[in-house]
Scaffold this motif. Sequence first.
Motif, mmCIF file in Angstrom:
data_model
loop_
_atom_site.group_PDB
_atom_site.id
_atom_site.type_symbol
_atom_site.label_atom_id
_atom_site.label_comp_id
_atom_site.label_asym_id
_atom_site.label_seq_id
_atom_site.Cartn_x
_atom_site.Cartn_y
_atom_site.Cartn_z
ATOM 1 N N LYS A 1 0.812 -1.229 0.000
ATOM 2 C CA LYS A 1 0.000 0.000 0.000
ATOM 3 C C LYS A 1 0.840 1.271 0.000
ATOM 4 N N LYS A 2 2.116 1.190 0.430
ATOM 5 C CA LYS A 2 2.951 2.380 0.539
ATOM 6 C C LYS A 2 4.339 2.100 -0.026
ATOM 7 N N ASN A 3 5.028 3.187 -0.367
ATOM 8 C CA ASN A 3 6.406 3.033 -0.844
ATOM 9 C C ASN A 3 7.427 3.478 0.207
ATOM 10 N N TYR A 4 6.991 3.635 1.449
ATOM 11 C CA TYR A 4 7.912 4.008 2.522
ATOM 12 C C TYR A 4 7.403 3.450 3.843
ATOM 13 N N GLN A 5 8.291 3.494 4.836
ATOM 14 C CA GLN A 5 7.919 3.057 6.179
ATOM 15 C C GLN A 5 8.847 3.714 7.193
ATOM 16 N N ALA A 6 8.295 4.196 8.294
ATOM 17 C CA ALA A 6 9.064 4.760 9.399
ATOM 18 C C ALA A 6 8.706 3.994 10.670
ATOM 19 N N VAL A 7 9.708 3.599 11.418
ATOM 20 C CA VAL A 7 9.495 2.770 12.605
ATOM 21 C C VAL A 7 10.405 3.261 13.733
ATOM 22 N N ALA A 8 9.860 3.310 14.947
ATOM 23 C CA ALA A 8 10.648 3.511 16.163
ATOM 24 C C ALA A 8 10.514 2.261 17.013
ATOM 25 N N MET A 9 11.623 1.830 17.596
ATOM 26 C CA MET A 9 11.629 0.563 18.345
ATOM 27 C C MET A 9 12.497 0.683 19.584
ATOM 28 N N VAL A 10 12.256 -0.209 20.515
ATOM 29 C CA VAL A 10 13.169 -0.423 21.631
ATOM 30 C C VAL A 10 13.053 -1.875 22.046
ATOM 31 N N ASP A 11 14.169 -2.468 22.433
ATOM 32 C CA ASP A 11 14.114 -3.810 23.014
ATOM 33 C C ASP A 11 15.015 -3.862 24.244
ATOM 34 N N ALA A 12 14.888 -4.925 24.989
ATOM 35 C CA ALA A 12 15.717 -5.173 26.160
ATOM 36 C C ALA A 12 16.199 -6.608 26.102
ATOM 37 N N ILE A 13 17.448 -6.836 26.481
ATOM 38 C CA ILE A 13 18.027 -8.178 26.519
ATOM 39 C C ILE A 13 18.538 -8.420 27.933
ATOM 40 N N LEU A 14 17.940 -9.373 28.594
ATOM 41 C CA LEU A 14 18.347 -9.746 29.954
ATOM 42 C C LEU A 14 18.962 -11.129 29.917
ATOM 43 N N HIS A 15 20.235 -11.218 30.211
ATOM 44 C CA HIS A 15 20.949 -12.496 30.243
ATOM 45 C C HIS A 15 20.732 -13.183 31.594
ATOM 46 N N TYR A 16 20.741 -14.505 31.559
ATOM 47 C CA TYR A 16 20.650 -15.250 32.809
ATOM 48 C C TYR A 16 21.677 -16.378 32.827
#
Length: 499
Positions: free
Chosen positions: A484-499
């Motif tokens: 439907k579009k020829n572009y995309q804008a995205v904001a993200m955040v993730d977290a990685i917790l090791h154990y």
Amino acid sequence: MMSKKVLSVALLLALAPAGQVFAEGITAAATDVAPAASLDDGTTHNNMPPASSDDCSQGFFSRLGAAYREDAQPADPNAPAPTRRAMDAPLDSPPFPSSEWQLGGVAAPIGVPTSYGQYPLQKALSCTKLGNWMKRNRIEINGWINPSANVSSSSFTNYPLSYATRPNRVEFDQLVFNITRVEDTVQTDHVDWGFNISTLYGYDYHYTVSKGVFSNQLLNNPKSNSALNGKIYGVDPMLFYYDLYIPSVAEGMVIRIGRYLSLPDIEAQFSPQNYLVTHSILYTVDPYTQTGIMTTTRLSQQWTVQLGINASNDTAPWNHSARPTLQGCVRWVSKDNNDMLYPCINSWNTSDYNYNNVQMYVMTWGHRFSQSVHMQTEAYYMYGRNIPGFGPDGEPGVVASSPYPGKAGEYGVVNYLNFELNSSNMLSFRNEFYNDQKGQRTGYATKYSSHTLGLTHWVSSDLEIRPEIRYEHSYDVNAYNGGKKNYQAVAMVDAILHY
């Protein structure tokens, strides 16, 4: 829909400070559970130092909390460096995902030491019979939990962005459990061995599944109204291999047998090994794992050669889609350690296209400007032979509409420019160009560009937070949000917790 976006934004903002709260909470909890000290008059007080992770008078969970608290403290700058039989590490990790120049097919470049028991779970097990047995045999268990949240200009799908394909939502990306023993390639006086069994649960299984290995959950579960086919969350035994280290061959050889990660990519399936949360389009559509035999031989500190045979990309040897496929790579590092070249024939055979049976030629170049600034650039060309629907006389603009089979190719280049801000923070800027010439990989015959800026913040050696923003564009047809579009804008955040 607006309420979902507001919720996602709120979670996106909330996740960022959560890591600091987590670390502070662990410190407080570890302090609170410190044993009461007996005074001469029989009374007690709670001013004793908190328990340590190797204090066997404490329970398992107290030692686990202590391990997290200890890992939140600054590293000892005077700690002796482990013995190496390789050039000095070119990069600092943290904040970078790795301190070594890229080399697939081995746990670490031959001659580079690896740490045992560096994560909290193994530390907490140290006082148990199981933990003692594992320590004697250098067997370790560890893993991580990796959630994310994204806000997108798309509403149906973020594809070909990966792995966060579902837009405007919180996602459970990865829960990974590893059992591993790493061969000691620093020593040269005896043969050694290692193994790895890594199991992934989460949304990211959509991109990692190998045909013939629990693949029915993805391939036999069509979802017409979902961003991707398959069950929403799945399990993938991503790695299962045995390593044999033979020091007497050249300057050391490692023979790997089993399922392993595709060799040449800058990016990797496992979240902690990446500079950014999302992946380049190049990586989204290229091979992920192979199952076979791979040899890695160090000719000198500068030169390493790799040769192997496998069952074709993302295909188990026992599956009917398997095709004998050759791999070959060479890695060169300059004497000053400022440059690395890694050309690979990642997959080559003479068979027609079958399940992901593409021929792939790839080159990676790493360059260090200084100890705190470096870049990595990857370029590849892939194609498949006699792919149904990609021959002549197809309907213009309709992918795979030909009544005849034909060749379909694609090529691209991606560059990472990475900055060490301090020992806890890294900035990465990724730019790429990709041309899916006939649309066989992405579903759209178009050229793409994408631009991503991300920060990695290490709360401790066990916890990292990674916010990023990304903009991408398709040039010949609309390829975003389901065409439907020829572009995309995205904001993200993730977290990685090791154990």
